[in-house]
Design a protein around this motif. Structure first.
Motif, PDB file in Angstrom:
ATOM      1  N   PRO A 129      60.129  10.932 -56.235  1.00  0.00           N
ATOM      2  CA  PRO A 129      58.959  10.133 -56.603  1.00  0.00           C
ATOM      3  C   PRO A 129      58.840   9.863 -58.097  1.00  0.00           C
ATOM      4  CG  PRO A 129      58.311  12.404 -56.260  1.00  0.00           C
ATOM      5  CD  PRO A 129      59.775  12.339 -55.954  1.00  0.00           C
ATOM      6  N   HIS A 130      58.363   8.648 -58.430  1.00  0.00           N
ATOM      7  CA  HIS A 130      58.169   8.256 -59.822  1.00  0.00           C
ATOM      8  C   HIS A 130      56.855   7.503 -59.963  1.00  0.00           C
ATOM      9  CE1 HIS A 130      62.316   9.196 -61.131  1.00  0.00           C
ATOM     10  NE2 HIS A 130      62.587   8.931 -59.865  1.00  0.00           N
ATOM     11  N   LEU A 140      53.445   9.457 -73.748  1.00  0.00           N
ATOM     12  CA  LEU A 140      53.969  10.307 -72.671  1.00  0.00           C
ATOM     13  C   LEU A 140      53.418  11.731 -72.678  1.00  0.00           C
ATOM     14  CD1 LEU A 140      56.064  10.514 -70.259  1.00  0.00           C
ATOM     15  CD2 LEU A 140      57.498  11.685 -71.941  1.00  0.00           C
ATOM     16  N   PRO A 141      53.349  12.424 -73.824  1.00  0.00           N
ATOM     17  CA  PRO A 141      52.866  13.814 -73.791  1.00  0.00           C
ATOM     18  C   PRO A 141      51.466  13.952 -73.203  1.00  0.00           C
ATOM     19  CG  PRO A 141      53.969  13.375 -75.868  1.00  0.00           C
ATOM     20  CD  PRO A 141      53.828  12.055 -75.178  1.00  0.00           C
ATOM     21  N   ARG A 142      50.653  12.907 -73.297  1.00  0.00           N
ATOM     22  CA  ARG A 142      49.319  12.946 -72.700  1.00  0.00           C
ATOM     23  C   ARG A 142      49.365  12.532 -71.228  1.00  0.00           C
ATOM     24  NH1 ARG A 142      45.370   9.232 -71.486  1.00  0.00           N
ATOM     25  NH2 ARG A 142      46.579   7.517 -72.382  1.00  0.00           N
ATOM     26  N   ILE A 143      50.071  11.449 -70.933  1.00  0.00           N
ATOM     27  CA  ILE A 143      50.069  10.872 -69.587  1.00  0.00           C
ATOM     28  C   ILE A 143      50.927  11.671 -68.612  1.00  0.00           C
ATOM     29  CG2 ILE A 143      50.769   8.838 -68.257  1.00  0.00           C
ATOM     30  CD1 ILE A 143      49.954   7.131 -70.664  1.00  0.00           C
ATOM     31  N   GLY A 144      52.078  12.187 -69.099  1.00  0.00           N
ATOM     32  CA  GLY A 144      53.008  12.874 -68.206  1.00  0.00           C
ATOM     33  C   GLY A 144      52.399  14.017 -67.416  1.00  0.00           C
ATOM     34  N   PRO A 145      51.862  15.046 -68.087  1.00  0.00           N
ATOM     35  CA  PRO A 145      51.302  16.179 -67.343  1.00  0.00           C
ATOM     36  C   PRO A 145      50.069  15.808 -66.540  1.00  0.00           C
ATOM     37  CG  PRO A 145      50.935  16.431 -69.712  1.00  0.00           C
ATOM     38  CD  PRO A 145      51.873  15.283 -69.543  1.00  0.00           C
ATOM     39  N   LEU A 146      49.337  14.787 -66.990  1.00  0.00           N
ATOM     40  CA  LEU A 146      48.135  14.363 -66.275  1.00  0.00           C
ATOM     41  C   LEU A 146      48.481  13.794 -64.897  1.00  0.00           C
ATOM     42  CD1 LEU A 146      45.044  13.886 -66.470  1.00  0.00           C
ATOM     43  CD2 LEU A 146      45.560  11.630 -67.421  1.00  0.00           C
ATOM     44  N   LEU A 147      49.540  12.971 -64.843  1.00  0.00           N
ATOM     45  CA  LEU A 147      49.924  12.359 -63.569  1.00  0.00           C
ATOM     46  C   LEU A 147      50.812  13.264 -62.722  1.00  0.00           C
ATOM     47  CD1 LEU A 147      50.661   8.647 -64.586  1.00  0.00           C
ATOM     48  CD2 LEU A 147      48.596   9.592 -63.529  1.00  0.00           C
ATOM     49  N   PHE A 153      49.649  12.740 -55.923  1.00  0.00           N
ATOM     50  CA  PHE A 153      51.045  13.087 -55.673  1.00  0.00           C
ATOM     51  C   PHE A 153      51.106  14.538 -55.198  1.00  0.00           C
ATOM     52  CE2 PHE A 153      50.827  10.020 -59.188  1.00  0.00           C
ATOM     53  CZ  PHE A 153      51.510   8.952 -58.608  1.00  0.00           C
ATOM     54  N   PRO A 154      50.982  14.775 -53.889  1.00  0.00           N
ATOM     55  CA  PRO A 154      50.904  16.154 -53.376  1.00  0.00           C
ATOM     56  C   PRO A 154      52.137  16.999 -53.683  1.00  0.00           C
ATOM     57  CG  PRO A 154      51.158  14.559 -51.593  1.00  0.00           C
ATOM     58  CD  PRO A 154      50.864  13.779 -52.817  1.00  0.00           C
ATOM     59  N   TRP A 175      58.767  12.195 -68.299  1.00  0.00           N
ATOM     60  CA  TRP A 175      58.238  13.539 -68.027  1.00  0.00           C
ATOM     61  C   TRP A 175      58.721  13.907 -66.634  1.00  0.00           C
ATOM     62  CZ3 TRP A 175      55.248  16.737 -71.104  1.00  0.00           C
ATOM     63  CH2 TRP A 175      54.698  17.858 -70.479  1.00  0.00           C
ATOM     64  N   GLU A 176      59.655  14.861 -66.567  1.00  0.00           N
ATOM     65  CA  GLU A 176      60.244  15.203 -65.271  1.00  0.00           C
ATOM     66  C   GLU A 176      59.455  16.313 -64.586  1.00  0.00           C
ATOM     67  OE1 GLU A 176      64.371  15.084 -64.310  1.00  0.00           O
ATOM     68  OE2 GLU A 176      64.900  14.716 -66.402  1.00  0.00           O
ATOM     69  N   ARG A 177      59.254  16.113 -63.309  1.00  0.00           N
ATOM     70  CA  ARG A 177      58.546  17.085 -62.485  1.00  0.00           C
ATOM     71  C   ARG A 177      59.251  18.436 -62.553  1.00  0.00           C
ATOM     72  NH1 ARG A 177      58.924  16.002 -56.109  1.00  0.00           N
ATOM     73  NH2 ARG A 177      61.008  15.646 -56.906  1.00  0.00           N
ATOM     74  N   GLY A 178      58.510  19.452 -62.949  1.00  0.00           N
ATOM     75  CA  GLY A 178      59.070  20.791 -62.998  1.00  0.00           C
ATOM     76  C   GLY A 178      59.872  21.092 -64.251  1.00  0.00           C
TER      77      GLY A 178
END
Length: 230
Positions: A129-130, A140-147, A153-154, A175-178
């Motif tokens: 998912p993206h 990105l540093p603000r938006i990445g962890p927020l989304l 996105f369960p 911003w990669e998940r995990g």
């Protein structure tokens, strides 16, 4: 854990030949890498892998990771084309004369633009998912962890903030998940190009550029992969 260190435009993975791995093995050995590629099986021109994030979770797909796995096998066997299997998904990678690798990543699904947490985004499925946000990559540093962890996105999501810089050029951060922010991401390059409706596209990340094109709905990704120091 027996492993070698590889990088693809700043995206660093350990290729682990010891299997099976568990989450605790990943946490103990990943160090500063962006993840671990666990080799499940390999032959002359095919390799099956499991992709681990630094936090011990697993990823369904990684464009840079599958490219690294393909190059890893090609160096061992001399294969000019390698099939990389990640779960049910198959990626065919072709070694190019200039040291690059072209991958057929298969079908891509682009969803309707939507608003999440006050942010306009385009959801894209590249086997993982993206959430693509058109804007200043510096955000990105603000938006990445927020989304990434939003309830929309369960299973969490990868996040890209990108903007057009030319007719066939895009600047992006991911911003990669995990994993948090990484130098580049292959599946993210495909997601960004698909969300922007651009083909061919040169997607420039802090770690370097990746080339994306689409043919009959299938995504083709071209970039380098090489052994890294350390």
């Amino acid at each position: 854990m027996r492993s070698s260190r590889w990088q693809a435009q700043g995206n660093v993975y350990l290729v682990a030949e010891s299997s099976p791995l568990a989450a605790e093995d990943v946490l103990a050995n990943v160090g500063d890498a962006d993840g671990i590629l666990e080799i499940l099986s390999s032959g002359e021109d095919a390799v099956s892998i499991r992709i681990w994030n630094p936090d011990g979770s697993q990823a369904e797909m990684s464009g840079n990771g599958t490219r690294i796995a393909a190059r890893w096998l090609a160096e061992r066997t001399g294969a000019e084309q390698v099939t990389v299997r990640v779960g049910p998904r198959k990626v065919v990678a072709r070694m190019l004369a200039d040291g690059l690798v072209e991958q057929d990543l298969g079908d891509v699904t682009v969803g309707a633009r939507e608003e999440v947490a006050g942010i306009l985004l385009t959801p894209v499925d590249v086997g993982n998912p993206h959430a693509v946000v058109e804007g200043d990559p510096a955000e990105l540093p603000r938006i990445g962890p927020l989304l990434e962890t939003n309830l929309r996105f369960p299973n969490r999501t990868n996040v890209q903030v990108a903007r057009r810089t030319g007719e066939h050029e895009i600047e992006a951060r991911v911003w990669e998940r995990g994993a948090g922010e990484t130098g580049s991401s292959g599946s993210s390059a495909v997601a960004v190009a698909a969300a922007f409706g651009m083909s061919p596209a040169t997607v420039r990340f802090p770690g370097g550029e990746l080339l994306v094109r689409f043919e009959s709905g299938r995504a083709f990704l071209t970039g380098p992969a090489e052994r890294a120091a350390g």
